[in-house]
Design a protein around this motif. Structure first.
Motif, mmCIF file in Angstrom:
data_model
loop_
_atom_site.group_PDB
_atom_site.id
_atom_site.type_symbol
_atom_site.label_atom_id
_atom_site.label_comp_id
_atom_site.label_asym_id
_atom_site.label_seq_id
_atom_site.Cartn_x
_atom_site.Cartn_y
_atom_site.Cartn_z
ATOM 1 N N ARG A 181 0.821 -1.214 0.000
ATOM 2 C CA ARG A 181 0.000 0.000 0.000
ATOM 3 C C ARG A 181 0.854 1.263 0.000
ATOM 4 O O ARG A 181 0.424 2.308 -0.496
ATOM 5 N N LEU A 182 2.061 1.169 0.557
ATOM 6 C CA LEU A 182 2.950 2.331 0.619
ATOM 7 C C LEU A 182 3.944 2.350 -0.544
ATOM 8 O O LEU A 182 4.847 3.188 -0.573
ATOM 9 N N ASP A 183 3.764 1.436 -1.495
ATOM 10 C CA ASP A 183 4.634 1.364 -2.684
ATOM 11 C C ASP A 183 6.099 1.173 -2.324
ATOM 12 O O ASP A 183 6.997 1.750 -2.959
ATOM 13 N N LEU A 184 6.336 0.358 -1.315
ATOM 14 C CA LEU A 184 7.699 0.028 -0.927
ATOM 15 C C LEU A 184 8.116 -1.302 -1.550
ATOM 16 O O LEU A 184 7.283 -2.165 -1.804
ATOM 17 N N GLU A 185 9.407 -1.448 -1.796
ATOM 18 C CA GLU A 185 9.974 -2.684 -2.336
ATOM 19 C C GLU A 185 10.733 -3.370 -1.211
ATOM 20 O O GLU A 185 11.682 -2.813 -0.655
ATOM 21 N N THR A 186 10.316 -4.582 -0.860
ATOM 22 C CA THR A 186 10.985 -5.319 0.210
ATOM 23 C C THR A 186 12.252 -5.984 -0.322
ATOM 24 O O THR A 186 12.221 -6.645 -1.360
ATOM 25 N N VAL A 187 13.341 -5.799 0.399
ATOM 26 C CA VAL A 187 14.639 -6.342 -0.019
ATOM 27 C C VAL A 187 15.165 -7.277 1.068
ATOM 28 O O VAL A 187 15.299 -6.883 2.234
ATOM 29 N N GLY A 188 15.443 -8.491 0.690
ATOM 30 C CA GLY A 188 16.044 -9.451 1.604
ATOM 31 C C GLY A 188 17.521 -9.596 1.318
ATOM 32 O O GLY A 188 18.216 -8.627 1.014
ATOM 33 N N TRP A 189 18.008 -10.831 1.348
ATOM 34 C CA TRP A 189 19.431 -11.075 1.107
ATOM 35 C C TRP A 189 19.635 -12.544 0.769
ATOM 36 O O TRP A 189 18.797 -13.394 1.065
ATOM 37 N N SER A 190 20.741 -12.830 0.141
ATOM 38 C CA SER A 190 21.105 -14.223 -0.156
ATOM 39 C C SER A 190 22.307 -14.670 0.663
ATOM 40 O O SER A 190 22.612 -15.859 0.712
ATOM 41 N N ALA A 191 22.999 -13.722 1.296
ATOM 42 C CA ALA A 191 24.181 -14.051 2.097
ATOM 43 C C ALA A 191 24.215 -13.153 3.329
ATOM 44 O O ALA A 191 24.059 -11.934 3.220
ATOM 45 N N SER A 192 24.413 -13.778 4.488
ATOM 46 C CA SER A 192 24.481 -13.027 5.737
ATOM 47 C C SER A 192 25.698 -13.454 6.549
ATOM 48 O O SER A 192 25.995 -14.650 6.648
ATOM 49 N N ALA A 193 26.368 -12.476 7.123
ATOM 50 C CA ALA A 193 27.554 -12.758 7.937
ATOM 51 C C ALA A 193 27.203 -12.916 9.407
ATOM 52 O O ALA A 193 28.069 -13.253 10.214
ATOM 53 N N ARG A 194 25.952 -12.655 9.764
ATOM 54 C CA ARG A 194 25.520 -12.664 11.165
ATOM 55 C C ARG A 194 26.418 -11.767 12.019
ATOM 56 O O ARG A 194 26.726 -12.064 13.176
ATOM 57 N N ASP A 195 26.823 -10.654 11.426
ATOM 58 C CA ASP A 195 27.733 -9.740 12.118
ATOM 59 C C ASP A 195 27.003 -8.821 13.088
ATOM 60 O O ASP A 195 27.640 -8.013 13.772
ATOM 61 N N GLY A 196 25.682 -8.954 13.169
ATOM 62 C CA GLY A 196 24.957 -8.193 14.163
ATOM 63 C C GLY A 196 25.161 -8.737 15.560
ATOM 64 O O GLY A 196 24.826 -8.076 16.545
ATOM 65 N N LEU A 197 25.725 -9.941 15.655
ATOM 66 C CA LEU A 197 25.989 -10.553 16.952
ATOM 67 C C LEU A 197 27.307 -10.044 17.523
ATOM 68 O O LEU A 197 28.304 -9.934 16.804
ATOM 69 N N SER A 198 27.330 -9.763 18.807
ATOM 70 C CA SER A 198 28.522 -9.178 19.424
ATOM 71 C C SER A 198 29.722 -10.114 19.389
ATOM 72 O O SER A 198 30.867 -9.664 19.381
ATOM 73 N N LYS A 199 29.480 -11.425 19.379
ATOM 74 C CA LYS A 199 30.586 -12.386 19.406
ATOM 75 C C LYS A 199 31.226 -12.615 18.040
ATOM 76 O O LYS A 199 32.267 -13.275 17.946
ATOM 77 N N THR A 200 30.629 -12.088 16.975
ATOM 78 C CA THR A 200 31.170 -12.298 15.628
ATOM 79 C C THR A 200 32.441 -11.488 15.434
ATOM 80 O O THR A 200 32.499 -10.299 15.746
ATOM 81 N N ARG A 201 33.461 -12.128 14.894
ATOM 82 C CA ARG A 201 34.742 -11.493 14.622
ATOM 83 C C ARG A 201 34.857 -11.215 13.117
ATOM 84 O O ARG A 201 34.188 -11.862 12.297
ATOM 85 N N PRO A 202 35.715 -10.262 12.726
ATOM 86 C CA PRO A 202 35.870 -9.953 11.299
ATOM 87 C C PRO A 202 36.189 -11.170 10.439
ATOM 88 O O PRO A 202 35.678 -11.303 9.318
ATOM 89 N N GLU A 203 37.027 -12.075 10.958
ATOM 90 C CA GLU A 203 37.377 -13.258 10.173
ATOM 91 C C GLU A 203 36.165 -14.180 10.002
ATOM 92 O O GLU A 203 36.061 -14.885 8.985
ATOM 93 N N HIS A 204 35.233 -14.153 10.954
ATOM 94 C CA HIS A 204 34.002 -14.933 10.816
ATOM 95 C C HIS A 204 33.153 -14.370 9.688
ATOM 96 O O HIS A 204 32.561 -15.117 8.899
ATOM 97 N N VAL A 205 33.091 -13.053 9.625
ATOM 98 C CA VAL A 205 32.312 -12.383 8.588
ATOM 99 C C VAL A 205 32.825 -12.790 7.208
ATOM 100 O O VAL A 205 32.054 -13.195 6.330
ATOM 101 N N THR A 206 34.122 -12.679 7.020
ATOM 102 C CA THR A 206 34.712 -13.013 5.718
ATOM 103 C C THR A 206 34.480 -14.473 5.365
ATOM 104 O O THR A 206 34.114 -14.798 4.220
ATOM 105 N N ALA A 207 34.654 -15.363 6.337
ATOM 106 C CA ALA A 207 34.486 -16.789 6.075
ATOM 107 C C ALA A 207 33.049 -17.130 5.694
ATOM 108 O O ALA A 207 32.816 -17.979 4.826
ATOM 109 N N ARG A 208 32.084 -16.485 6.327
ATOM 110 C CA ARG A 208 30.691 -16.784 6.035
ATOM 111 C C ARG A 208 30.235 -16.205 4.702
ATOM 112 O O ARG A 208 29.403 -16.799 4.011
ATOM 113 N N ILE A 209 30.765 -15.046 4.350
ATOM 114 C CA ILE A 209 30.319 -14.366 3.135
ATOM 115 C C ILE A 209 30.971 -14.941 1.878
ATOM 116 O O ILE A 209 30.325 -15.075 0.833
ATOM 117 N N THR A 210 32.231 -15.277 1.958
ATOM 118 C CA THR A 210 33.004 -15.658 0.769
ATOM 119 C C THR A 210 32.347 -16.740 -0.086
ATOM 120 O O THR A 210 32.291 -16.588 -1.326
#
Length: 262
Positions: A181-210
């Motif tokens: 109704r508001l003419d918005l386009e919903t956008v999801g994702w195909s790859a997530s690093a779960r970097d919103g979690l405090s315990k996630t480290r940069p190397e975890h992000v790279t390993a999950r995304i690659t």
């Protein structure tokens, strides 16, 4: 129609058929009834929790067939420090991203939003409050939250936002209906690093995304924490992610360009 939506409608028709049979013929055994209810609830819950199934929403979760490049998206900003770090890295690589911002944060840091726009990035809404119970709210409350977030961005940028990412990726028929109704386009994702979690480290992000870095991918990262001022791991990992995109002979695509091709 997405396969998950076909399953949902088939299960719903099955529920209607079972109800009619109960009235005409008689109820099924208790075990059968309980099993059917549990299965139906599991189907509905999966549709609410897993946006990429597109059970209730025509979300964009990856590029169309033939799409080239990798789209980078960032959630939960803006942050006056960490978002600017991300902007600096993107600028150094000549890359454009899409930022799904929380309305109350945008209103608190309008200068950061203007910097995003001035540098050619796309900006969408991620709700006003980033309500974790958004999928349980009434249609009136969902609409009010979306409108408030949209108004905050329009006031800052002069443009009505058209992109929306549900808080924590949860959706349902009510949210989908109000978004349409508001003419918005919903956008999801195909790859997530779960970097919103405090315990996630940069190397975890790279390993999950690659492993998911391929043409048509939409990558979910964070330029700010949902609450507080913690530095998301993706901020430190971003240079390596961009390097790996280049190593695979891929480009960083701009989401609006994909949408313009539809």
């Amino acid at each position: 129609m997405p396969p998950a939506r076909v399953v949902f409608w088939a299960a719903t028709l099955g529920a209607i058929g079972t109800s009619v049979r109960t009235v005409v013929v008689g109820p099924p055994s208790l075990g059968v009834a309980v099993g059917f209810v549990v299965a139906y609830l599991a189907i509905v819950l999966s549709g609410v929790l897993v946006l990429r199934l597109r059970m209730f929403s025509n979300a964009i979760v990856r590029g169309e067939a033939g799409a080239r490049g990798v789209v980078l998206t960032f959630d939960d900003g803006p942050d006056p420090v960490h978002t600017r770090e991300v902007l600096a890295v993107l600028a150094a690589h000549g890359a454009k991203a899409t930022f799904f911002v929380i309305g109350r944060k945008a209103e608190a840091h309008p200068d950061v939003i203007r910097e995003m726009v001035a540098q050619g990035h796309a900006v969408g809404i991620h709700g006003w409050e980033h309500d974790r119970l958004f999928s349980l709210r009434s249609a009136k409350r969902v609409r009010a939250d979306l409108l408030r977030a949209m108004h905050s961005l329009e006031t800052i940028t002069g443009d009505v936002p058209v992109l929306f990412r549900p808080p924590i990726g949860h959706t349902n028929p009510t949210i989908a209906r109000e978004v349409d109704r508001l003419d918005l386009e919903t956008v999801g994702w195909s790859a997530s690093a779960r970097d919103g979690l405090s315990k996630t480290r940069p190397e975890h992000v790279t390993a999950r995304i690659t492993p998911d870095l391929k043409d048509g991918a939409i990558v979910l990262l964070h330029d700010a924490p949902e609450r507080g001022s913690r530095r998301p791991a993706a901020v430190a990992a971003l240079p390596e992610i961009l390097a790996r995109i280049a190593q695979r002979n891929l480009s960083v695509a701009h989401l609006p360009d994909w949408l313009d091709e539809d």
